[in-house]
Design an enzyme around this catalytic site. Sequence first.
Site, PDB file in Angstrom:
ATOM      1  N   GLU A  21      27.567  51.415  43.773  1.00 21.39           N
ATOM      2  CA  GLU A  21      26.740  50.250  43.690  1.00 21.39           C
ATOM      3  C   GLU A  21      25.577  50.467  44.592  1.00 21.39           C
ATOM      4  O   GLU A  21      24.678  49.488  45.040  1.00 21.39           O
ATOM      5  CB  GLU A  21      27.449  49.387  44.623  1.00 21.39           C
ATOM      6  N   SER A 153      31.727  45.114  42.500  1.00 21.57           N
ATOM      7  CA  SER A 153      30.928  44.848  41.522  1.00 21.57           C
ATOM      8  C   SER A 153      31.416  44.878  39.913  1.00 21.57           C
ATOM      9  O   SER A 153      30.640  45.067  38.907  1.00 21.57           O
ATOM     10  CB  SER A 153      29.445  45.622  41.361  1.00 21.57           C
ATOM     11  N   TYR A 223      24.739  40.584  38.062  1.00 21.00           N
ATOM     12  CA  TYR A 223      23.294  40.920  38.856  1.00 21.00           C
ATOM     13  C   TYR A 223      22.155  41.050  37.804  1.00 21.00           C
ATOM     14  O   TYR A 223      20.897  40.951  38.639  1.00 21.00           O
ATOM     15  CB  TYR A 223      23.331  42.365  39.388  1.00 21.00           C
ATOM     16  N   ARG A 262      34.033  37.707  51.437  1.00 20.43           N
ATOM     17  CA  ARG A 262      33.818  36.747  50.455  1.00 20.43           C
ATOM     18  C   ARG A 262      35.113  37.112  49.618  1.00 20.43           C
ATOM     19  O   ARG A 262      35.744  38.378  49.246  1.00 20.43           O
ATOM     20  CB  ARG A 262      32.749  36.854  49.566  1.00 20.43           C
ATOM     21  N   ASP A 264      37.536  36.502  46.135  1.00 21.01           N
ATOM     22  CA  ASP A 264      37.750  35.905  44.744  1.00 21.01           C
ATOM     23  C   ASP A 264      38.968  35.506  44.435  1.00 21.01           C
ATOM     24  O   ASP A 264      40.130  36.106  45.000  1.00 21.01           O
ATOM     25  CB  ASP A 264      37.422  37.154  43.746  1.00 21.01           C
ATOM     26  N   GLU A 278      40.944  39.491  45.530  1.00 21.34           N
ATOM     27  CA  GLU A 278      40.191  40.628  46.210  1.00 21.34           C
ATOM     28  C   GLU A 278      39.422  40.075  47.351  1.00 21.34           C
ATOM     29  O   GLU A 278      38.709  38.916  47.026  1.00 21.34           O
ATOM     30  CB  GLU A 278      39.703  41.827  45.514  1.00 21.34           C
ATOM     31  N   ASN A 280      35.441  41.022  49.635  1.00 15.96           N
ATOM     32  CA  ASN A 280      34.574  41.925  49.832  1.00 15.96           C
ATOM     33  C   ASN A 280      33.954  41.857  51.146  1.00 15.96           C
ATOM     34  O   ASN A 280      33.608  40.666  51.357  1.00 15.96           O
ATOM     35  CB  ASN A 280      33.467  41.389  48.757  1.00 15.96           C
ATOM     36  N   GLY A 284      27.265  40.868  48.284  1.00 15.99           N
ATOM     37  CA  GLY A 284      25.780  41.101  48.154  1.00 15.99           C
ATOM     38  C   GLY A 284      25.075  39.974  48.508  1.00 15.99           C
ATOM     39  O   GLY A 284      25.273  38.991  49.001  1.00 15.99           O
TER      40      GLY A 284
END
Length: 325
Positions: A21, A153, A223, A262, A264, A278, A280, A284
């Site tokens: 990433e 990602s 992205y 964050r 999901d 999951e 993060n 980002g």
Amino acid sequence: MQPHSVQFGKVAVLMGGRSAEREVSLMSGQGVLTALRARGVDAHAFDPAERPMDDLGRLGFTRCFIALHGRFGEDGTVQGALELLGIPYTGAGVMTSSMAIDKVMTKRVWLAEGLPTPRYVLLRAGECTPEQVRAVPEALGLPLIVKPVREGSSLGVTKVTSHDQMQQAVADAARLDADVLCEQFISGDEVTCPVLGAGARARALPVIHIVAPEGQYDYQNKYFTDVTDYRVPCDLPPGEEAAVQALVLKAYRVLGCRGWGRIDVMIDGVTRQPWLLEINTSPGMTGHSLVPMAARAAGIDYEALCLQLVADAALDYAPAVGARA
């Protein structure tokens, strides 16, 4: 009350790194760097792939904003180095980072705490036969999701809709990680919910409903395109946003997260049950990123968000007062 930029001293924005990433991390880091400088912070770019970590101490950095993504950035390795250097950093600590990047370990913690996450099968490197791979759809049903255990990602993620796709999907994931996660597919609404803070002070930001073309919220659509629809304030039925936020806060706290993160979530289209996918712990910060989007909906602009995260930089093991080196 807004923190004062002067109090931060010299801040390193860690970006780039050695993970898959790297490209996204450089975009995140540049955004953070620009924002901090705009608020008067003495901020500097620092790429751990290009210079040794001990340069941070030698050059007099007093805080670090971790804008690294994936391995060698949000997996506890950089966090451990910063603990040894005694430089406070943004985001989760060493143990939480190393657990949270591992999707299976995260699931095990959530399941142990009674939190809902889709059923799964773990295929370990060198331990799974073609027969075991073929048996996964019988255990989880079709469609199902195949992804690397320690990657972000949406890299290496495949939605498997037939038995003959399994071997290739596992091979694609295994190119990025030795261990492969096969997960029950939840059909419904894809949402994400950022969290700021730590412990009892942690608060969930507005939920974002992600509507991607044909449900393909992949690396490209995350992205590099503008075809994904991000609905914030979200359009969930009454009460559902609050239920997702409450679940996400529990999931964040049981992992021992701090600073930000964050999570999901998939909401079953029939039962409306939310399922944790999951977390993060170094989200980002690009122009397409979701934490700044949710923060903006809560009245926090990008620069203020960056400033707050630096203000919350911490160590797992703060040096004892009067302790000798």
